[in-house]
Design an enzyme around this catalytic site. Structure first.
Site, PDB file in Angstrom:
ATOM      1  N   HIS A  67     -20.248   9.864   7.109  1.00 22.83           N
ATOM      2  CA  HIS A  67     -19.919  11.297   7.053  1.00 22.83           C
ATOM      3  C   HIS A  67     -21.207  12.089   6.832  1.00 22.83           C
ATOM      4  O   HIS A  67     -22.040  11.696   6.009  1.00 22.83           O
ATOM      5  CB  HIS A  67     -18.929  11.543   5.913  1.00 22.83           C
ATOM      6  CG  HIS A  67     -18.286  12.892   5.942  1.00 22.83           C
ATOM      7  ND1 HIS A  67     -18.963  14.049   5.665  1.00 22.83           N
ATOM      8  CD2 HIS A  67     -17.011  13.265   6.237  1.00 22.83           C
ATOM      9  CE1 HIS A  67     -18.134  15.080   5.775  1.00 22.83           C
ATOM     10  NE2 HIS A  67     -16.945  14.630   6.133  1.00 22.83           N
ATOM     11  N   GLY A 114       1.681   4.192   3.994  1.00 20.26           N
ATOM     12  CA  GLY A 114       2.714   3.381   3.354  1.00 20.26           C
ATOM     13  C   GLY A 114       3.948   4.195   2.994  1.00 20.26           C
ATOM     14  O   GLY A 114       5.084   3.780   3.257  1.00 20.26           O
ATOM     15  N   GLY A 159       0.841  -1.195   0.000  1.00 21.24           N
ATOM     16  CA  GLY A 159       0.000   0.000   0.000  1.00 21.24           C
ATOM     17  C   GLY A 159       0.872   1.240   0.000  1.00 21.24           C
ATOM     18  O   GLY A 159       1.830   1.313   0.771  1.00 21.24           O
ATOM     19  N   ALA A 160       0.542   2.206  -0.886  1.00 22.20           N
ATOM     20  CA  ALA A 160       1.420   3.369  -1.047  1.00 22.20           C
ATOM     21  C   ALA A 160       0.675   4.682  -0.857  1.00 22.20           C
ATOM     22  O   ALA A 160       1.001   5.686  -1.477  1.00 22.20           O
ATOM     23  CB  ALA A 160       2.100   3.329  -2.414  1.00 22.20           C
ATOM     24  N   GLY A 161      -0.332   4.670   0.027  1.00 19.74           N
ATOM     25  CA  GLY A 161      -0.947   5.928   0.430  1.00 19.74           C
ATOM     26  C   GLY A 161      -0.059   6.603   1.467  1.00 19.74           C
ATOM     27  O   GLY A 161       1.139   6.318   1.568  1.00 19.74           O
ATOM     28  N   GLU A 220     -15.809  18.404   5.360  1.00 19.10           N
ATOM     29  CA  GLU A 220     -16.210  19.009   6.633  1.00 19.10           C
ATOM     30  C   GLU A 220     -15.662  20.431   6.750  1.00 19.10           C
ATOM     31  O   GLU A 220     -16.149  21.242   7.536  1.00 19.10           O
ATOM     32  CB  GLU A 220     -15.678  18.145   7.783  1.00 19.10           C
ATOM     33  CG  GLU A 220     -16.151  18.548   9.153  1.00 19.10           C
ATOM     34  CD  GLU A 220     -15.845  17.461  10.185  1.00 19.10           C
ATOM     35  OE1 GLU A 220     -16.066  16.278   9.867  1.00 19.10           O
ATOM     36  OE2 GLU A 220     -15.380  17.791  11.281  1.00 19.10           O
ATOM     37  N   GLN A 243     -17.979   4.739  10.203  1.00 25.25           N
ATOM     38  CA  GLN A 243     -18.367   6.147  10.196  1.00 25.25           C
ATOM     39  C   GLN A 243     -19.170   6.522   8.957  1.00 25.25           C
ATOM     40  O   GLN A 243     -18.754   6.244   7.829  1.00 25.25           O
ATOM     41  CB  GLN A 243     -17.121   7.031  10.252  1.00 25.25           C
ATOM     42  CG  GLN A 243     -17.437   8.524  10.270  1.00 25.25           C
ATOM     43  CD  GLN A 243     -16.232   9.363  10.668  1.00 25.25           C
ATOM     44  OE1 GLN A 243     -15.406   9.690   9.829  1.00 25.25           O
ATOM     45  NE2 GLN A 243     -16.110   9.682  11.945  1.00 25.25           N
ATOM     46  N   PHE A 286     -12.884  22.344  13.008  1.00 24.35           N
ATOM     47  CA  PHE A 286     -13.376  21.050  12.546  1.00 24.35           C
ATOM     48  C   PHE A 286     -14.256  20.450  13.633  1.00 24.35           C
ATOM     49  O   PHE A 286     -14.187  20.847  14.807  1.00 24.35           O
ATOM     50  CB  PHE A 286     -12.200  20.126  12.213  1.00 24.35           C
ATOM     51  CG  PHE A 286     -12.133  19.755  10.747  1.00 24.35           C
ATOM     52  CD1 PHE A 286     -11.937  20.722   9.780  1.00 24.35           C
ATOM     53  CD2 PHE A 286     -12.269  18.430  10.330  1.00 24.35           C
ATOM     54  CE1 PHE A 286     -11.870  20.383   8.432  1.00 24.35           C
ATOM     55  CE2 PHE A 286     -12.212  18.083   8.986  1.00 24.35           C
ATOM     56  CZ  PHE A 286     -12.009  19.062   8.034  1.00 24.35           C
TER      57      PHE A 286
END
Length: 566
Positions: free
Chosen positions: A231, A15, A10-12, A244, A229, A113
């Site tokens: 949103h 990662g 995973g390369a988000g 948000e 969750q 937020f």
């Protein structure tokens, strides 16, 4: 056969941050992704990243807000780590090139937020995730001699050595269809969440629970899977996210009577209560006949109250989304929204260094549950989670790898042969079963109907019955593409199996937790019950039977549970 100290799947953001940290610690690193890294789902994170940067703020205040947001089931030792280390991480990001918005004095600007007691969200307009992702990818380019990149490779399963420690993976080169073994002293899962179990969802098509299911199949426990969750602001037409940040800039929520109804549900925080509270309020207004739009299934988000110049400066992406996907100019008229599936607080159980109970296996980001979010994640804490625990996992894995011999996966050639035969058997299925897309559509629709904002026993039992039937039907579901080059059909069949495992665990845990807390609201058990349920639910694979349920204590350091009001 490629071999590395640390292999990251995973390369988000989690990662890439893990890869950079492990490389800095001297490890040989590889990062593998089924898409190009800058197409990872982190790119969709919009509003910002939380950190107590303002001198008048304090990490303890951030931590308390996070504990309260979690409905007091988040583990406070992990929350303390995340909030204490947040300012340094944001400064690090700026130093390597993330252009956070600045105010008229030249200081970092911070926006409000949901669930936060003060403004503490640093941001880059409404493309914060994209901005950070591109900067980290630039850094990976700089580290090209220490970090190998395997882009458009799909992991089919994890490997273990004879002691049971994780020792690599088997992956398919999407461009050619070739399967190959990768060995590694440590594997870090950073594959994101499982939002595609629901329809609609704000999640990208790649969020199919791969890492969660792979760890689960290996015997790693999952935790908090019932906490899903919704949103508060997703487009009615297609579930696309409206950040948000819009409410942080002052936008109002209005019902059919033109009322700012949040005054009834959260009189102190109004539209900036925590996401679970706002989503329930919206759904209550809709269910009681005060919704707007065709069929009364939506709520108005009125951004016209924000000065137009500010909207065009700080919310420019949702200006485009409104025009392109809803035909609405948000600077001139309200836009129709409703709650939509967005994030999974649960995942693979880890400690504060990302380590799972299985030796050599780590997890970070949405795939993991270090339980900093508990029953409900605060907006702008997810980017922070990915970066803090991605870095910690990378550092810890590199440290573990130092001085350790490269492991040898058990019976590796036999495993590779079995994997090739398994993939071929999927491609060769006769066209007598259902289509993959049909099963996925039914799964998402059922989960969104009965495992959503409000839940009750009969609906959850129906969802479990559907998920288990779909698991059987998935075994004979056929694929149209019989080729080897970019065969997305066969990957879709494997992803469907991952999603069904995740969905089953979510429903089983939601049935088990007989109370209402955070995102889990049971209409048949509408109260929070600390006496019985101040604990995590964990799930482990139990052969082909229902997941084995167990419990884990909630770590409390300095904030005792109290009634949650906004």
């Amino acid at each position: 056969m490629p071999a590395h100290d640390v292999l990251i799947l995973g390369a988000g953001l989690a990662g890439q941050r893990a890869a950079l940290a492990a490389a800095d610690a001297g490890a040989s690193v590889a990062i593998m992704s089924k898409v190009h890294p800058v197409r990872s789902h982190s790119v969709a994170a919009a509003g910002g990243i939380n950190a107590a940067i303002n001198p008048a703020d304090d990490w303890r205040s951030h931590a308390y807000d996070t504990v309260k947001g979690s409905d007091f089931i988040g583990d406070q030792d992990a929350i303390e780590v995340m909030c204490r280390e947040a300012p340094h991480e944001v400064m690090h990001l700026e130093h390597i090139g993330v252009t956070f918005h600045r105010n008229e004095t030249g200081a970092l600007d911070l926006r409000a937020f949901g669930g936060a007691s003060t403004k503490r969200t640093a941001y880059v307009a409404d493309i914060t995730g994209q901005a950070i992702l591109h900067v980290l990818y630039e850094q990976l380019m700089k580290y090209h001699e220490r970090v190998d990149r395997y882009e458009e490779w799909f992991t089919t399963s994890l490997l273990q050595d004879e002691t049971g420690a994780v020792s690599g993976c088997i992956a398919r080169d999407i461009r050619t269809g070739t399967l190959e073994i990768f060995t590694a002293k440590n594997v870090i899962l950073a594959t994101g969440g499982a939002g595609q179990c629901f329809k609609p969802t704000t999640n990208g098509l790649i969020c199919t629970g791969d890492g969660i299911a792979q760890a689960y199949r290996l015997g790693a426990p999952l935790m908090d899977m019932e906490m899903v969750q919704y949103h508060p602001t997703c487009l009615v037409e297609n579930g696309f996210l409206i950040t948000e940040g819009a409410r942080g800039e002052g936008a109002h929520l209005l019902n059919a009577n033109g009322e700012r109804f949040m005054e009834k549900y959260a009189p102190n925080k109004m539209e900036l209560a925590s996401r679970d509270v706002v989503s329930r309020a919206e759904q209550t207004e809709i269910n009681e006949g005060r919704g707007v739009g065709p069929g009364g299934v939506g709520i108005y988000l009125d951004i016209t109250v924000v000065p137009k110049k500010r909207t065009l400066e700080a919310l420019r992406e949702i200006v485009n989304i409104g025009k392109d996907f809803a035909g609405v100019d948000i600077t001139r008229e309200p836009i129709l929204i409703r709650p939509g599936q967005h994030y999974i607080m649960g995942g693979v159980k880890t400690d504060i260094d990302g380590a799972t109970p299985i030796e050599g296996l780590y997890a970070a980001g949405e795939v993991a549950c270090v339980s900093v979010h508990g029953g409900n994640r605060l907006g702008a804490n997810s980017l922070l989670d990915t970066l803090i625990f991605g870095r910690r996992a990378g550092e810890h894995a590199a440290q573990r790898a130092a001085g350790m011999a490269q492991p040898k996966p058990a019976a590796q050639q036999a495993r590779l042969n079995d994997e090739q035969a398994w993939v071929k058997s999927i491609i060769d299925r006769p066209q007598t079963g259902r289509r993959i897309a049909e099963i996925k559509d039914e799964l998402g629709t059922e989960m969104n109907r009965n495992v959503a904002v409000f839940r009750e026993q009969a609906g959850l039992e129906h969802a479990l019955e559907v998920v288990r039937r779909l698991k059987e039907e998935a075994k004979t579901a056929y694929v149209d593409d019989k080729g080897s080059v970019f065969n997305q059909d066969v990957l879709g069949a494997i992803e469907l199996g991952y999603m069904l495992d995740c969905a089953e665990c979510t429903v089983v845990a939601a049935i088990e937790r007989k109370e209402s807390r955070g995102a889990q609201f049971r209409t048949d058990y509408p109260e929070r019950n600390d006496e019985v349920w101040m604990k995590h639910i964990t799930l482990s694979r139990n052969g082909g039977d229902s997941p084995e349920i167990d419990y884990a204590p909630v770590t409390i350091t300095q904030w005792q549970p109290e009634e949650r009001k906004y």
